[in-house]
Design a protein around this motif. Sequence first.
Motif, mmCIF file in Angstrom:
data_model
loop_
_atom_site.group_PDB
_atom_site.id
_atom_site.type_symbol
_atom_site.label_atom_id
_atom_site.label_comp_id
_atom_site.label_asym_id
_atom_site.label_seq_id
_atom_site.Cartn_x
_atom_site.Cartn_y
_atom_site.Cartn_z
ATOM 1 N N LEU A 183 1.462 3.438 -3.218
ATOM 2 C CA LEU A 183 0.465 4.419 -3.656
ATOM 3 C C LEU A 183 0.732 5.803 -3.078
ATOM 4 O O LEU A 183 0.228 6.805 -3.599
ATOM 5 C CB LEU A 183 -0.939 3.952 -3.253
ATOM 6 N N ILE B 253 0.160 0.764 -12.085
ATOM 7 C CA ILE B 253 1.353 0.697 -11.233
ATOM 8 C C ILE B 253 1.819 -0.745 -11.114
ATOM 9 O O ILE B 253 3.017 -1.041 -11.188
ATOM 10 C CB ILE B 253 1.056 1.290 -9.834
ATOM 11 N N ASP B 254 0.877 -1.657 -10.935
ATOM 12 C CA ASP B 254 1.227 -3.083 -10.880
ATOM 13 C C ASP B 254 1.972 -3.506 -12.139
ATOM 14 O O ASP B 254 2.983 -4.219 -12.082
ATOM 15 C CB ASP B 254 -0.041 -3.934 -10.719
ATOM 16 N N HIS C 164 0.812 -1.222 0.000
ATOM 17 C CA HIS C 164 0.000 0.000 0.000
ATOM 18 C C HIS C 164 0.845 1.272 0.000
ATOM 19 O O HIS C 164 0.401 2.327 -0.473
ATOM 20 C CB HIS C 164 -0.944 0.005 1.205
ATOM 21 N N PRO D 198 -2.945 5.159 -12.500
ATOM 22 C CA PRO D 198 -3.925 4.235 -11.903
ATOM 23 C C PRO D 198 -3.249 3.047 -11.228
ATOM 24 O O PRO D 198 -2.183 2.591 -11.657
ATOM 25 C CB PRO D 198 -4.761 3.788 -13.109
ATOM 26 N N GLU D 199 -3.881 2.554 -10.177
ATOM 27 C CA GLU D 199 -3.296 1.472 -9.383
ATOM 28 C C GLU D 199 -2.984 0.244 -10.228
ATOM 29 O O GLU D 199 -1.929 -0.374 -10.075
ATOM 30 C CB GLU D 199 -4.258 1.103 -8.250
ATOM 31 N N GLU D 200 -3.885 -0.104 -11.139
ATOM 32 C CA GLU D 200 -3.648 -1.300 -11.957
ATOM 33 C C GLU D 200 -2.453 -1.113 -12.893
ATOM 34 O O GLU D 200 -1.742 -2.070 -13.226
ATOM 35 C CB GLU D 200 -4.896 -1.666 -12.761
#
Length: 225
Positions: free
Chosen positions: A6, A19-20, A3, A15-17
């Motif tokens: 972020l 970043i992955d 976490h 966007p979080e996806e």
Amino acid sequence: MHHSVLNCRLFADIPEEEIDSLLLCCKASERSYQKNDFIFYQKDKPEYLHLLLEGEVAVCRDSPSGRRSLVASFNRGGDLFGEVYAFLDRQEYDYYAVAVTAAKVLWIPRTFLYRNCNNQCSFHTNLTLNMLNILAGKAYFLNQKLQYLSGETIRHKIAAFLLKHNKGDNKVVLPMNREEMADFLGVTRPSLSREFMKMKQEGIIDIKGNCVTIIREEELEDLFG
């Protein structure tokens, strides 16, 4: 993904996806450390950015006499350290990083920031622009520190520090402990404490814990007149 990633400005507006995908693409790796473990050593070759996930890390340099000088400390998840070397043509670090507490750190290969992405990640450019913004902020911070270090006396340095952090109500919550502040200003901790006490006895400031109240602001300003 941890976490704390972020919270890192390196991934702002991504966007979080995505970043992955970026972390997978750049082959970032998470490493764990115990208290007093070294994250990297002075003279190591800088090949990674380091993103603090958990714990606290200190970046330091030792003088020829063996005295440790604190360059910076990091204790918030998402803090970056060692990132300046991502764009420097240097073969080794000028300092070292050590875990102050048990810590977890994400290692990100620096080459990912300035080479073309084989997977054509849509937010790769955002990552590079965020990095440039971070470096600009660090340059500003170092410029401010240089102003403190250029003070003729310890009192000059303290005055500059307090005036800079005064938000208009003459109350300053020190953003670091006494030892860290002494290292930041380039003085010894006993000398810093003595000068604080002198300024308190003279009625220029009042100090309780990490809160400083500026009583006679004009005297601090007169030091630079």
